[in-house]
Design a protein around this motif. Sequence first.
Motif, PDB file in Angstrom:
ATOM      1  N   UNK A   1     -11.232 -20.372  19.552  1.00 19.06           N
ATOM      2  CA  UNK A   1     -11.775 -19.390  20.286  1.00 19.06           C
ATOM      3  C   UNK A   1     -12.628 -18.644  19.680  1.00 19.06           C
ATOM      4  N   UNK A   2     -12.527 -18.379  18.370  1.00 16.54           N
ATOM      5  CA  UNK A   2     -13.479 -17.347  17.710  1.00 16.54           C
ATOM      6  C   UNK A   2     -14.725 -18.272  17.276  1.00 16.54           C
ATOM      7  N   UNK A   3     -14.661 -19.522  17.023  1.00 18.45           N
ATOM      8  CA  UNK A   3     -15.774 -20.398  16.710  1.00 18.45           C
ATOM      9  C   UNK A   3     -16.684 -20.477  18.043  1.00 18.45           C
ATOM     10  N   UNK A   4     -16.087 -20.731  19.309  1.00 21.86           N
ATOM     11  CA  UNK A   4     -16.797 -20.402  20.578  1.00 21.86           C
ATOM     12  C   UNK A   4     -17.635 -19.218  20.717  1.00 21.86           C
TER      13      UNK A   4
ATOM     14  N   UNK B   1     -23.869 -17.858  11.787  1.00 19.37           N
ATOM     15  CA  UNK B   1     -22.590 -17.059  11.691  1.00 19.37           C
ATOM     16  C   UNK B   1     -21.495 -17.761  10.815  1.00 19.37           C
ATOM     17  N   UNK B   2     -20.848 -16.889  10.135  1.00 16.77           N
ATOM     18  CA  UNK B   2     -19.988 -17.286   9.176  1.00 16.77           C
ATOM     19  C   UNK B   2     -18.489 -16.560   9.644  1.00 16.77           C
ATOM     20  N   UNK B   3     -17.579 -17.493   9.657  1.00 18.51           N
ATOM     21  CA  UNK B   3     -16.239 -16.905   9.829  1.00 18.51           C
ATOM     22  C   UNK B   3     -15.417 -16.928   8.775  1.00 18.51           C
ATOM     23  N   UNK B   4     -15.030 -16.105   7.987  1.00 19.07           N
ATOM     24  CA  UNK B   4     -14.435 -16.124   6.686  1.00 19.07           C
ATOM     25  C   UNK B   4     -12.836 -16.386   6.833  1.00 19.07           C
TER      26      UNK B   4
ATOM     27  N   UNK C   1     -13.497 -12.569  10.484  1.00 17.49           N
ATOM     28  CA  UNK C   1     -12.511 -12.551   9.253  1.00 17.49           C
ATOM     29  C   UNK C   1     -11.129 -12.885   9.787  1.00 17.49           C
ATOM     30  N   UNK C   2     -10.852 -14.137   9.396  1.00 19.60           N
ATOM     31  CA  UNK C   2      -9.377 -14.560  10.159  1.00 19.60           C
ATOM     32  C   UNK C   2      -8.554 -14.662   8.790  1.00 19.60           C
ATOM     33  N   UNK C   3      -7.253 -13.923   9.037  1.00 21.74           N
ATOM     34  CA  UNK C   3      -6.186 -13.953   7.972  1.00 21.74           C
ATOM     35  C   UNK C   3      -5.261 -15.454   8.098  1.00 21.74           C
ATOM     36  N   UNK C   4      -5.248 -15.674   6.862  1.00 21.72           N
ATOM     37  CA  UNK C   4      -4.276 -16.875   6.675  1.00 21.72           C
ATOM     38  C   UNK C   4      -2.960 -16.403   6.602  1.00 21.72           C
ATOM     39  N   UNK C   5      -1.823 -17.083   7.190  1.00 21.60           N
ATOM     40  CA  UNK C   5      -1.950 -18.423   8.208  1.00 21.60           C
ATOM     41  C   UNK C   5      -2.548 -17.808   9.511  1.00 21.60           C
ATOM     42  N   UNK C   6      -3.264 -18.564  10.054  1.00 16.89           N
ATOM     43  CA  UNK C   6      -3.901 -18.481  11.138  1.00 16.89           C
ATOM     44  C   UNK C   6      -3.478 -19.647  12.350  1.00 16.89           C
ATOM     45  N   UNK C   7      -3.757 -19.117  13.602  1.00 13.30           N
ATOM     46  CA  UNK C   7      -3.573 -20.019  14.852  1.00 13.30           C
ATOM     47  C   UNK C   7      -4.658 -20.789  15.011  1.00 13.30           C
ATOM     48  N   UNK C   8      -4.636 -22.040  14.771  1.00  8.85           N
ATOM     49  CA  UNK C   8      -5.887 -23.154  15.123  1.00  8.85           C
ATOM     50  C   UNK C   8      -6.443 -22.674  16.563  1.00  8.85           C
TER      51      UNK C   8
ATOM     52  N   UNK D   1     -17.347 -22.365   8.735  1.00 12.17           N
ATOM     53  CA  UNK D   1     -15.844 -21.920   8.630  1.00 12.17           C
ATOM     54  C   UNK D   1     -15.755 -21.756   7.103  1.00 12.17           C
ATOM     55  N   UNK D   2     -15.499 -20.661   6.459  1.00 15.30           N
ATOM     56  CA  UNK D   2     -15.667 -20.384   4.994  1.00 15.30           C
ATOM     57  C   UNK D   2     -14.498 -19.940   4.612  1.00 15.30           C
ATOM     58  N   UNK D   3     -13.833 -20.627   3.472  1.00 13.00           N
ATOM     59  CA  UNK D   3     -12.447 -20.130   2.826  1.00 13.00           C
ATOM     60  C   UNK D   3     -13.063 -19.112   1.735  1.00 13.00           C
ATOM     61  N   UNK D   4     -12.304 -17.914   1.707  1.00 15.41           N
ATOM     62  CA  UNK D   4     -12.582 -17.204   0.501  1.00 15.41           C
ATOM     63  C   UNK D   4     -12.253 -17.502  -0.896  1.00 15.41           C
ATOM     64  N   UNK D   5     -11.169 -18.060  -1.081  1.00 10.83           N
ATOM     65  CA  UNK D   5     -10.584 -18.129  -2.280  1.00 10.83           C
ATOM     66  C   UNK D   5     -10.845 -19.590  -2.599  1.00 10.83           C
ATOM     67  N   UNK D   6     -11.739 -20.058  -3.520  1.00  8.07           N
ATOM     68  CA  UNK D   6     -12.206 -21.185  -4.005  1.00  8.07           C
ATOM     69  C   UNK D   6     -12.413 -21.134  -5.476  1.00  8.07           C
ATOM     70  N   UNK D   7     -12.236 -22.253  -6.145  1.00  7.34           N
ATOM     71  CA  UNK D   7     -12.593 -22.029  -7.656  1.00  7.34           C
ATOM     72  C   UNK D   7     -14.071 -22.093  -7.797  1.00  7.34           C
ATOM     73  N   UNK D   8     -14.629 -21.541  -9.150  1.00 16.92           N
ATOM     74  CA  UNK D   8     -15.964 -21.565  -9.464  1.00 16.92           C
ATOM     75  C   UNK D   8     -16.664 -20.568  -8.496  1.00 16.92           C
TER      76      UNK D   8
END
Length: 229
Positions: free
Chosen positions: A117-120, A81-84, A105-112, A54-61
């Motif tokens: 469910x998407x991870x599964x 598998x990568x969920x962005x 691809x999951x848009x913030x803010x998201x429902x946990x 589970x990978x956040x798009x906006x990170x420094x560097x």
Amino acid sequence: MSADQPTVLVVEDELAQREVLAYNLEADGFRVVKAENGEEALLIVDEDTPDIIVLDWMMPNLSGIEVCRRLKTRPDTRSIPIIMLSARSEEVDKVRGLETGADDYVVKPYSVIELMARVRTQLRRVRPATVGMRLEFEDIILDSETHKVSRSEKPLKLGPTEFRLLSTFMEKPGRVWSREQLLDRVWGRDIYVDTRTVDVHIGRLRKALTQHGGADPVRTVRGAGYALG
């Protein structure tokens, strides 16, 4: 830690969000590894290959999109598998994320709950036995929910280690697994077991699979490992 637990790598630079995600994933039965930036994530993948990221798009560097691109161009990590996760909700951003190789691809803010469910859903693709699915290979049926195995409609008696071995093989029939890969998947990364132990349990699995007759479906690949079919 159970070797059956799928490992999720959470890559998120915001501490609060990282901890909330990790807490909910662990409560849902996952083993969680955390990284606070892209560089750390790449190091972790090399040392402790996760089942899903589970990978956040906006990170420094090093951005999440760049981490995704690097992992998807490597043969050894391409199939993870990568969920962005991203605050970018524009269609063009979603397309860019998916074209880089993200599986979802999951848009913030998201429902946990939705994210779980998407991870599964993604895990069902790569490790179906961990999400209670029934696996079939030729005349062998493995039901991971009831922990039962049958061959030609006759029940088979398998020990817990042999059951996990068979689950691993049946998730990807034909794939050759090295002894080291089987140790990681079946016994768990935190346990020291000699590679010869794998051979012993493969022998027991073969015996169990042929207890009512039938050909041995487990193939030894000289110098490489074992495969089903």
